[in-house]
Design an enzyme around this catalytic site. Structure first.
Site, PDB file in Angstrom:
ATOM      1  N   ASP A  98     -51.103  37.477   6.335  1.00  0.00           N
ATOM      2  CA  ASP A  98     -50.879  36.106   5.889  1.00  0.00           C
ATOM      3  C   ASP A  98     -50.996  35.193   7.101  1.00  0.00           C
ATOM      4  O   ASP A  98     -50.271  35.356   8.090  1.00  0.00           O
ATOM      5  CB  ASP A  98     -49.444  36.047   5.324  1.00  0.00           C
ATOM      6  CG  ASP A  98     -49.244  34.925   4.339  1.00  0.00           C
ATOM      7  OD1 ASP A  98     -49.888  33.879   4.494  1.00  0.00           O
ATOM      8  OD2 ASP A  98     -48.412  35.103   3.432  1.00  0.00           O
ATOM      9  N   ASP A 199     -52.587  30.707   3.891  1.00  0.00           N
ATOM     10  CA  ASP A 199     -51.533  29.847   3.371  1.00  0.00           C
ATOM     11  C   ASP A 199     -52.043  28.417   3.134  1.00  0.00           C
ATOM     12  O   ASP A 199     -52.830  27.897   3.932  1.00  0.00           O
ATOM     13  CB  ASP A 199     -50.402  29.818   4.425  1.00  0.00           C
ATOM     14  CG  ASP A 199     -49.120  29.240   3.894  1.00  0.00           C
ATOM     15  OD1 ASP A 199     -48.595  29.773   2.910  1.00  0.00           O
ATOM     16  OD2 ASP A 199     -48.639  28.229   4.472  1.00  0.00           O
ATOM     17  N   GLU A 255     -54.548  30.538  -0.731  1.00  0.00           N
ATOM     18  CA  GLU A 255     -53.506  29.982  -1.586  1.00  0.00           C
ATOM     19  C   GLU A 255     -53.869  28.524  -1.856  1.00  0.00           C
ATOM     20  O   GLU A 255     -53.880  27.702  -0.937  1.00  0.00           O
ATOM     21  CB  GLU A 255     -52.139  30.057  -0.901  1.00  0.00           C
ATOM     22  CG  GLU A 255     -51.034  29.634  -1.849  1.00  0.00           C
ATOM     23  CD  GLU A 255     -49.784  29.139  -1.136  1.00  0.00           C
ATOM     24  OE1 GLU A 255     -48.731  29.103  -1.787  1.00  0.00           O
ATOM     25  OE2 GLU A 255     -49.849  28.770   0.045  1.00  0.00           O
ATOM     26  N   HIS A 316     -43.242  35.562  -3.346  1.00  0.00           N
ATOM     27  CA  HIS A 316     -42.061  35.168  -2.567  1.00  0.00           C
ATOM     28  C   HIS A 316     -41.719  33.686  -2.768  1.00  0.00           C
ATOM     29  O   HIS A 316     -40.709  33.233  -2.270  1.00  0.00           O
ATOM     30  CB  HIS A 316     -42.301  35.466  -1.087  1.00  0.00           C
ATOM     31  CG  HIS A 316     -43.366  34.610  -0.486  1.00  0.00           C
ATOM     32  ND1 HIS A 316     -44.710  34.786  -0.758  1.00  0.00           N
ATOM     33  CD2 HIS A 316     -43.295  33.549   0.347  1.00  0.00           C
ATOM     34  CE1 HIS A 316     -45.412  33.878  -0.115  1.00  0.00           C
ATOM     35  NE2 HIS A 316     -44.574  33.111   0.570  1.00  0.00           N
ATOM     36  N   ASP A 317     -42.580  32.949  -3.462  1.00  0.00           N
ATOM     37  CA  ASP A 317     -42.286  31.536  -3.738  1.00  0.00           C
ATOM     38  C   ASP A 317     -41.846  31.301  -5.177  1.00  0.00           C
ATOM     39  O   ASP A 317     -41.475  30.180  -5.526  1.00  0.00           O
ATOM     40  CB  ASP A 317     -43.533  30.674  -3.490  1.00  0.00           C
ATOM     41  CG  ASP A 317     -43.920  30.606  -2.018  1.00  0.00           C
ATOM     42  OD1 ASP A 317     -43.027  30.752  -1.161  1.00  0.00           O
ATOM     43  OD2 ASP A 317     -45.112  30.409  -1.735  1.00  0.00           O
TER      44      ASP A 317
HETATM   45  O1  ISL Z   1     -47.739  22.765  -3.414  1.00  0.00           O
HETATM   46  C1  ISL Z   1     -46.731  23.238  -3.808  1.00  0.00           C
HETATM   47  C2  ISL Z   1     -45.953  22.604  -4.848  1.00  0.00           C
HETATM   48  O2  ISL Z   1     -46.601  21.506  -5.345  1.00  0.00           O
HETATM   49  C3  ISL Z   1     -46.171  24.502  -3.318  1.00  0.00           C
HETATM   50  O3  ISL Z   1     -46.151  25.426  -4.352  1.00  0.00           O
HETATM   51  C4  ISL Z   1     -46.927  25.061  -2.155  1.00  0.00           C
HETATM   52  O4  ISL Z   1     -48.222  25.392  -2.528  1.00  0.00           O
HETATM   53  C5  ISL Z   1     -46.267  26.281  -1.695  1.00  0.00           C
HETATM   54  O5  ISL Z   1     -44.932  26.028  -1.464  1.00  0.00           O
HETATM   55  C6  ISL Z   1     -46.915  26.737  -0.419  1.00  0.00           C
HETATM   56  O6  ISL Z   1     -46.410  27.965  -0.071  1.00  0.00           O
HETATM   57  C7  ISL Z   1     -46.799  28.538   1.143  1.00  0.00           C
HETATM   58  O7  ISL Z   1     -46.641  27.677   2.242  1.00  0.00           O
HETATM   59  C8  ISL Z   1     -45.317  27.268   2.542  1.00  0.00           C
HETATM   60  C9  ISL Z   1     -44.351  28.452   2.600  1.00  0.00           C
HETATM   61  O8  ISL Z   1     -43.029  27.963   2.601  1.00  0.00           O
HETATM   62  C10 ISL Z   1     -44.535  29.386   1.426  1.00  0.00           C
HETATM   63  O9  ISL Z   1     -43.674  30.484   1.522  1.00  0.00           O
HETATM   64  C11 ISL Z   1     -45.973  29.775   1.386  1.00  0.00           C
HETATM   65  O10 ISL Z   1     -46.265  30.746   0.414  1.00  0.00           O
HETATM   66  C12 ISL Z   1     -45.371  26.573   3.861  1.00  0.00           C
HETATM   67  O11 ISL Z   1     -46.027  27.362   4.820  1.00  0.00           O
END
Ligand code: ISL
Ligand code: CA
Length: 547
Positions: A98, A199, A255, A316-317
């Site tokens: 990642d 990411d 992502e 994880h989100d």
């Molecule tokens: O855009 C979003 C909501 O509108 C979020 O879902 C966003 O895409 C997401 O939080 C991004 O996640 C990734 O980057 C973050 C990190 O905290 C997450 O764990 C990771 O998966 C910042 O690096």
């Protein structure tokens, strides 16, 4: 041409701090993961996605990187990392790492330099703006809540951060930033990794004019119109992809959080990312078959022939799907978790399993703010208190946003700390770990774990399942029904999400002689011509066809 390895892979996301603690400090690490590789091979997954393990102050559990080419000591040493890659490869598993290209930790030497003076050569590696009317340059909000601009006293300007203020956005229009990041990618490719999970890759560009973001009239929430998916982001991505794809077989999943499939589809295909995560399929807050059906169809309609969908329901989100789709009825929850597993492993696309879902691990909810670890939850708590809410209300608001839910230690055994660690872990244990653990699930006939294993093995054996295109995709009452075809075979998949049985029509669904291959409700089945799908049954038939 042979299909790339990732098209038939089953990926498994390992949340670094929570998978297995090898050195007894309560934090997951490489030594721990290595000790579980045989377990993963037994499950059958063959692609591992590791969340960030680079040197980091871990304000956001590693999504705030302070050194892109160093291993965080919590997770081990570079030798431990190399040993892990060797051991994974020896078991036929690929590894993707990642990488956070959008922002660095505020402690990264690049940012330390950048903030040191307005004339520092690295000043423009980040996004600095003068105050406007004594305040921030515009109304942009951070994705974790609060303003996306932080004032820096020393130089009298604001810097931009899409996430926490300790995660500072890089300026991807700067050629040196691109070069530096390509070097980082080269470094890890040289170490033998097989690809990257990138990411928030659609955030690399913000609007150069910095206009205010609009608000949604109904919800009052800010719409991120000018801080993601901006013109020019595809050029940056194409540059990275050209560089990485020079290495044969190197895979990239991006992502990209977008509800708009027309936006999403721009990011993958020839010259771009291999695949992008499509959150729309699996992220809904409550279970809706209509939604699943619609999203599967949309994916089919929207994807061009060089685009492959992704299939995932937890990460994880996100809260775990078994809890999210739950009915407060463990039996039904378990049934539905199996149906989701069947969908993920037989529908068209690349599946990404999330650690712990294979045993039906449930969400964790913090009972006090001291139990909360996630920066997004903690930020929501702080903002709620600042808004005048009581600590109870603030805790509720924080829990609604908190991503700790799905980040608890992997439950291996019924030990005090679930066989994850001998000491108290960095985050609380998930519910029911005494009964809900890998050891117990392996012994329980008909467990979620057993079904995952069976599904993965079946998928691996049949090209129609791991490489097939839909020859038919439809919904009958509460059942999703599809036929996939590849390499001289067809597979029929029927997944009944409802409580009513469904009679499958006699013949016509599969060419050739259908062989019953799998079901979560029975050991064997007779003639497909008279098959009655049971409530909550997922069943698969395979048949050979003449090409
Ligand atoms: O855009 C979003 C909501 O509108 C979020 O879902 C966003 O895409 C997401 O939080 C991004 O996640 C990734 O980057 C973050 C990190 O905290 C997450 O764990 C990771 O998966 C910042 O690096
Ligand atoms: Ca450890």
């Amino acid at each position: 041409m042979e299909a790339p390895w990732w098209k038939s892979a089953v990926f498994y996301e390992i949340y670094m701090p929570s998978f297995c603690d090898g050195n007894g400090d309560g934090i997951g690490d490489f030594a721990g993961i290595v000790s579980k590789l045989d377990e993963l091979r037994e499950l059958g997954v063959d692609g591992l996605w590791l969340t960030p393990f680079y040197l980091s102050p871990k304000v956001d559990n590693g999504y705030d990187i302070a050194d892109y080419t160093a291993i965080d000591p919590d997770y081990g040493t570079m030798e431990d990392f190399e040993a892990f890659i060797r051991e994974a490869h020896a078991r036929g598993m690929k590894v993707i790492v990642d990488l956070v290209l959008n922002h660095t930790s505020a402690e990264h030497p690049w940012f330390r330099e950048s903030r040191s003076s307005r004339t520092n050569p690295k000043r423009d590696w980040y996004i600095w703006k003068d105050p406007v009317n004594g305040g921030p340059p515009n109304n942009w909000e951070s994705f974790f809540g609060g303003p996306a601009w932080e004032f820096d006293e020393a130089t009298g300007q604001y810097y931009y951060h899409a996430f926490a203020k300790e995660q500072v956005d890089l300026n991807w229009t700067h050629p040196h930033v691109r070069t530096a990041m390509k070097e980082v990618m080269g470094f890890w490719l040289d170490k033998g990794i097989d690809g990257f999970r990138l990411d928030v890759i659609n955030f690399l560009k913000v609007s150069g004019a910095f206009p205010d973001n609009p608000y949604d009239a109904a919800t009052g929430e800010q719409q991120h119109a000018h801080d993601k998916d901006q013109v020019g982001v595809l050029d940056a991505i194409a540059e990275i992809c050209a560089y990485v794809h020079e290495r044969e077989g190197a895979f990239m999943v991006g992502e990209v959080g977008s509800e708009d499939m027309d936006v999403l589809r721009r990011y993958s295909g020839t010259g771009l990312l291999d695949v992008v995560f499509n959150f729309n399929l699996g992220s809904q807050e409550t279970f809706s078959l209509d939604r699943l059906d619609t999203e599967l169809r949309k994916m089919e309609e929207v994807h061009a022939s060089d685009q492959v969908p992704t299939l995932f329901f937890s990460s994880h989100d996100m809260p775990r799907h078994i809890s999210r789709f739950g009915e407060c009825n463990p039996e039904l929850e378990e049934k539905r978790a199996k149906l989701i597993a069947a969908l993920m492993l037989t529908a068209k696309g690349v599946p990404f399993l999330y650690y712990g879902d294979e045993i039906g691990m449930r969400d964790f909810v913090a009972e006090t703010i001291e139990d909360m670890r996630d920066v997004q939850g903690l930020t929501a708590y702080r903002l709620a208190l600042a808004n005048g809410q009581s600590s109870e209300e603030a805790l509720r608001a924080a829990n609604a946003k908190c991503r700790d839910k799905s980040r608890t230690p992997m439950q291996w055994t019924d030990d005090t700390y679930g066989g994850f660690s001998a000491v108290e872990p960095w985050i609380g244990m998930g519910p029911q770990h005494r009964v809900l653990n890998v050891r117990a699930e392996k012994q329980r006939p008909g467990s979620i774990y057993a079904f995952y294993r069976e599904l993965i093995a079946l998928r691996r054996r049949h090209p129609a399942l791991h490489a097939g295109d839909y020859a038919r995709l439809e919904r009958r009452e509460d059942t999703l029904l599809y036929v996939k075809r590849a390499a001289g075979e067809e597979a029929l998949v029927a997944i009944n999400f409802g409580a009513k049985p469904l009679a499958l029509p006699s013949g016509g669904l599969l060419a050739g002689k259908p062989r019953f291959a799998l079901s979560n409700c029975r050991e064997s089945a007779g003639n497909i011509a008279s098959f009655i799908l049971r409530p909550y049954e997922a069943a698969v038939w395979v048949s050979e066809i003449n090409q």
